[in-house]
Design a protein around this motif. Structure first.
Motif, PDB file in Angstrom:
ATOM      1  N   MET A   1       0.907  -1.041   0.141  1.00 55.51           N
ATOM      2  CA  MET A   1       0.066   0.104  -0.018  1.00 55.51           C
ATOM      3  C   MET A   1       1.026   0.941   0.051  1.00 55.51           C
ATOM      4  O   MET A   1       1.784   1.286   0.569  1.00 55.51           O
ATOM      5  N   GLN A   2       0.219   2.333  -0.408  1.00 56.84           N
ATOM      6  CA  GLN A   2       1.221   3.456  -0.705  1.00 56.84           C
ATOM      7  C   GLN A   2       0.637   4.469   0.771  1.00 56.84           C
ATOM      8  O   GLN A   2      -0.333   4.409   1.128  1.00 56.84           O
ATOM      9  N   PRO A   3       1.842   4.761   1.315  1.00 59.15           N
ATOM     10  CA  PRO A   3       1.755   5.480   2.671  1.00 59.15           C
ATOM     11  C   PRO A   3       1.183   6.846   2.191  1.00 59.15           C
ATOM     12  O   PRO A   3       1.933   7.951   2.502  1.00 59.15           O
ATOM     13  N   LEU A   7      -5.569   5.191   5.098  1.00 59.08           N
ATOM     14  CA  LEU A   7      -6.188   3.858   4.563  1.00 59.08           C
ATOM     15  C   LEU A   7      -7.518   3.947   5.149  1.00 59.08           C
ATOM     16  O   LEU A   7      -8.049   4.203   6.074  1.00 59.08           O
ATOM     17  N   HIS A   8      -8.457   3.363   4.169  1.00 59.46           N
ATOM     18  CA  HIS A   8      -9.828   3.292   4.318  1.00 59.46           C
ATOM     19  C   HIS A   8     -10.347   1.847   4.356  1.00 59.46           C
ATOM     20  O   HIS A   8      -9.551   0.918   4.177  1.00 59.46           O
ATOM     21  N   ILE A   9     -11.767   1.645   4.543  1.00 65.85           N
ATOM     22  CA  ILE A   9     -12.215   0.352   4.486  1.00 65.85           C
ATOM     23  C   ILE A   9     -12.145  -0.497   3.165  1.00 65.85           C
ATOM     24  O   ILE A   9     -12.087  -1.679   3.140  1.00 65.85           O
ATOM     25  N   GLY A  10     -11.775   0.332   1.866  1.00 64.11           N
ATOM     26  CA  GLY A  10     -11.855  -0.384   0.664  1.00 64.11           C
ATOM     27  C   GLY A  10     -10.471  -0.963   1.079  1.00 64.11           C
ATOM     28  O   GLY A  10     -10.282  -2.112   0.541  1.00 64.11           O
ATOM     29  N   ASN A  11      -9.425  -0.418   1.366  1.00 60.58           N
ATOM     30  CA  ASN A  11      -7.880  -0.909   1.606  1.00 60.58           C
ATOM     31  C   ASN A  11      -8.106  -1.904   2.351  1.00 60.58           C
ATOM     32  O   ASN A  11      -7.276  -2.935   2.079  1.00 60.58           O
ATOM     33  N   LEU A  13     -10.815  -4.141   3.187  1.00 58.45           N
ATOM     34  CA  LEU A  13     -11.617  -5.342   2.606  1.00 58.45           C
ATOM     35  C   LEU A  13     -11.073  -5.566   1.356  1.00 58.45           C
ATOM     36  O   LEU A  13     -11.061  -7.080   1.062  1.00 58.45           O
ATOM     37  N   GLY A  14     -10.446  -4.946   0.571  1.00 61.36           N
ATOM     38  CA  GLY A  14      -9.902  -5.425  -0.766  1.00 61.36           C
ATOM     39  C   GLY A  14      -8.527  -6.069  -0.535  1.00 61.36           C
ATOM     40  O   GLY A  14      -8.319  -7.049  -1.382  1.00 61.36           O
ATOM     41  N   ALA A  15      -7.578  -5.579   0.172  1.00 66.92           N
ATOM     42  CA  ALA A  15      -6.335  -6.131   0.372  1.00 66.92           C
ATOM     43  C   ALA A  15      -6.209  -6.668   1.677  1.00 66.92           C
ATOM     44  O   ALA A  15      -5.903  -7.748   1.973  1.00 66.92           O
ATOM     45  N   LEU A  16      -6.172  -5.842   2.805  1.00 62.58           N
ATOM     46  CA  LEU A  16      -5.577  -6.151   4.070  1.00 62.58           C
ATOM     47  C   LEU A  16      -6.167  -7.270   4.720  1.00 62.58           C
ATOM     48  O   LEU A  16      -5.349  -8.185   5.428  1.00 62.58           O
ATOM     49  N   ASP A 139      -9.095  -2.698  -8.520  1.00 59.06           N
ATOM     50  CA  ASP A 139      -8.116  -1.649  -9.105  1.00 59.06           C
ATOM     51  C   ASP A 139      -6.862  -2.049  -9.577  1.00 59.06           C
ATOM     52  O   ASP A 139      -6.358  -1.489 -10.411  1.00 59.06           O
ATOM     53  N   GLN A 140      -6.315  -3.044  -8.950  1.00 58.86           N
ATOM     54  CA  GLN A 140      -4.836  -3.308  -9.367  1.00 58.86           C
ATOM     55  C   GLN A 140      -4.825  -4.619 -10.322  1.00 58.86           C
ATOM     56  O   GLN A 140      -3.626  -4.842 -10.707  1.00 58.86           O
ATOM     57  N   ALA A 141      -6.093  -5.108 -10.669  1.00 60.81           N
ATOM     58  CA  ALA A 141      -5.648  -6.415 -11.567  1.00 60.81           C
ATOM     59  C   ALA A 141      -5.427  -6.008 -12.756  1.00 60.81           C
ATOM     60  O   ALA A 141      -4.306  -6.803 -13.505  1.00 60.81           O
ATOM     61  N   VAL A 172     -15.628 -11.003  -2.095  1.00 65.40           N
ATOM     62  CA  VAL A 172     -16.708 -10.000  -1.437  1.00 65.40           C
ATOM     63  C   VAL A 172     -15.630  -8.870  -1.242  1.00 65.40           C
ATOM     64  O   VAL A 172     -14.786  -9.017  -0.458  1.00 65.40           O
ATOM     65  N   GLY A 173     -15.752  -7.598  -1.815  1.00 66.10           N
ATOM     66  CA  GLY A 173     -15.307  -6.499  -1.166  1.00 66.10           C
ATOM     67  C   GLY A 173     -14.059  -6.056  -2.042  1.00 66.10           C
ATOM     68  O   GLY A 173     -13.163  -5.376  -1.897  1.00 66.10           O
ATOM     69  N   ALA A 174     -13.789  -6.785  -3.419  1.00 70.54           N
ATOM     70  CA  ALA A 174     -12.826  -6.542  -4.281  1.00 70.54           C
ATOM     71  C   ALA A 174     -12.802  -4.851  -4.859  1.00 70.54           C
ATOM     72  O   ALA A 174     -11.689  -4.534  -5.172  1.00 70.54           O
ATOM     73  N   ARG A 175     -13.843  -4.291  -4.754  1.00 64.88           N
ATOM     74  CA  ARG A 175     -14.159  -3.035  -4.998  1.00 64.88           C
ATOM     75  C   ARG A 175     -15.324  -2.239  -4.296  1.00 64.88           C
ATOM     76  O   ARG A 175     -16.301  -2.350  -4.708  1.00 64.88           O
ATOM     77  N   ILE A 176     -14.705  -1.457  -3.224  1.00 62.30           N
ATOM     78  CA  ILE A 176     -15.635  -0.795  -2.355  1.00 62.30           C
ATOM     79  C   ILE A 176     -15.776   0.554  -3.109  1.00 62.30           C
ATOM     80  O   ILE A 176     -14.895   1.344  -3.440  1.00 62.30           O
ATOM     81  N   MET A 177     -17.028   1.074  -3.025  1.00 61.02           N
ATOM     82  CA  MET A 177     -17.267   2.490  -3.848  1.00 61.02           C
ATOM     83  C   MET A 177     -17.269   3.530  -2.540  1.00 61.02           C
ATOM     84  O   MET A 177     -17.626   3.181  -1.443  1.00 61.02           O
ATOM     85  N   LYS A 185     -14.902   4.647  -7.388  1.00 63.97           N
ATOM     86  CA  LYS A 185     -14.228   3.886  -6.182  1.00 63.97           C
ATOM     87  C   LYS A 185     -13.803   4.568  -4.960  1.00 63.97           C
ATOM     88  O   LYS A 185     -13.414   5.738  -4.989  1.00 63.97           O
ATOM     89  N   MET A 186     -13.900   3.740  -3.884  1.00 66.07           N
ATOM     90  CA  MET A 186     -13.561   4.657  -2.637  1.00 66.07           C
ATOM     91  C   MET A 186     -11.991   4.693  -2.706  1.00 66.07           C
ATOM     92  O   MET A 186     -11.235   3.787  -2.920  1.00 66.07           O
ATOM     93  N   SER A 187     -11.610   6.086  -2.578  1.00 55.39           N
ATOM     94  CA  SER A 187     -10.280   6.254  -2.570  1.00 55.39           C
ATOM     95  C   SER A 187      -9.737   7.216  -1.517  1.00 55.39           C
ATOM     96  O   SER A 187     -10.527   8.107  -1.069  1.00 55.39           O
TER      97      SER A 187
END
Ligand code: AMP
Length: 330
Positions: A1-3, A7-11, A13-16, A139-141, A172-177, A185-187
């Motif tokens: 992840m970029q510092p 960091l949000h719930i998209g990060n 659920l999608g990754a962490l 988003d990283q695919a 579930v959660g690969a792309r949280i809006m 996308k939640m960013s």
């Protein structure tokens, strides 16, 4: 992840969240990519602080530093070294097609070369460790596809060198809006206080953000015609709780949106509470995070050096084994 940003719930659920799960099945390396962060100007003090904050969040989420490695990209120079070698085998046109580049470039007054090269550095992060699996959000695919293409091109030019990695997306959660705009996308970088729930947001703020989330004008949840805002709230709930589709339908069908939002807020608050408590404990020991990061860099350096040596040999770059000096007659 970029510092960068929060960091949000998209990060999460999608990754962490999936990283925490798979760390016991694989030898895992989790990197904080500060050199990716500087593709867009970052105030130096802020970046220094964010690197440690992200590391503390990895730990608080459950990455176990005895089991897995946590390290910072710039503390292992081989990332930059390999990125150059890969740049030289990457066609310009491949990078021009990256949608993240196009989106980020559109936000900048001046577009740095680093932003264009971003996916090659990411390929280096992965290929340096001969990674078999890369767990990311959707988003990283595209960047992962590019990484595979670069690895295959290198292997066909210079002979088998890199493992070609697989992309692992959560079910579930690969792309949280975004809560304020479920088409986006939640960013971390999106403006607006109602856009994202940050992992360190206090409970009352989380509740306020979710209660204000955009839905639509239907009276309640109808699984046959889900608008994007309602679908996003249901996804957030399901990704946190891991309920089955059937449980979701039975519980939420026909529910009024205000009650849905209340239950989503309760679930998010409840699931983030232990993470937030651990975070506070972790940062109360000022040297702990740096010890973990330095240990991580030391652990992965031999793997990184071995790959660099192999790539140098394959490409014909200067490598030399100095022969022992000849014995002199006395
Ligand atoms: P970044 O924000 O680029 O540092 O992304 C860190 C990780 O979070 C990557 O694996 C992303 O795919 C993932 N990620 C970022 N935003 C989202 C999102 N809105 N939904 C799901 N995963 C995401």
């Amino acid at each position: 992840m970029q510092p960068t940003g929060n960091l949000h719930i998209g990060n999460y659920l999608g990754a962490l969240k999936q990283w925490v799960k798979i760390q016991y099945d694989y030898e895992a390396i989790f990197c904080i990519v500060d050199m990716h962060a500087i593709t867009v100007y970052q105030p130096p003090d802020e970046l220094r602080r964010k690197i440690r904050e992200v590391a503390a969040l990895y730990l608080a989420a459950g990455i176990d530093p005895r089991q897995s490695t946590i390290m910072v990209q710039s503390s292992v120079p081989a990332h930059a070294e390999l990125a150059w070698m890969l740049t030289c085998v990457t066609p310009f046109g491949w990078l021009g097609r990256m949608t993240q580049f196009k989106a980020k470039a559109a936000e900048q007054e001046t577009v740095g070369d680093g932003l264009f090269q971003y996916p090659v550095l990411m390929a280096a992060d992965i290929l340096l460790y001969q990674a078999a699996i890369v767990p990311v959000g959707e988003d990283q695919a595209q960047h992962l596809e590019l990484t595979r293409d670069i690895a295959q091109r290198f292997n066909s030019l210079y002979g088998p060198t890199f493992v070609v990695p697989e992309t692992r997306l959560p079910v579930v959660g690969a792309r949280i809006m975004g809560l304020d705009d479920p088409q986006k996308k939640m960013s971390k970088s999106a403006p607006g206080s109602g856009h994202a729930v940050a992992l360190l947001d206090p409970p009352d703020l989380i509740r306020r953000k979710i209660m204000r989330a955009t839905t639509d004008s239907a009276p309640g949840v109808d699984f046959d015609v889900l608008g994007p805002g309602v679908a996003n709230l249901l996804t957030i709930f399901q990704a946190f709780t891991e309920w089955t589709d059937e449980q979701m339908r039975t519980h939420f069908s026909g529910m009024r949106y205000s009650e849905l939002k209340k239950q989503v807020a309760d679930a998010v608050i409840e699931h983030l509470r232990p993470l937030q408590e651990r975070y506070r404990e972790i940062v109360s020991d000022p040297g702990y995070v740096d010890r973990v990061l330095l240990d991580g860099a030391a652990r992965v350096t031999p793997i990184a050096r071995a790959t660099i040596e192999l790539v140098k040999q394959r490409m014909g770059l200067y490598t030399v084994e100095v022969p022992a000096p000849a014995a002199t007659a006395s």
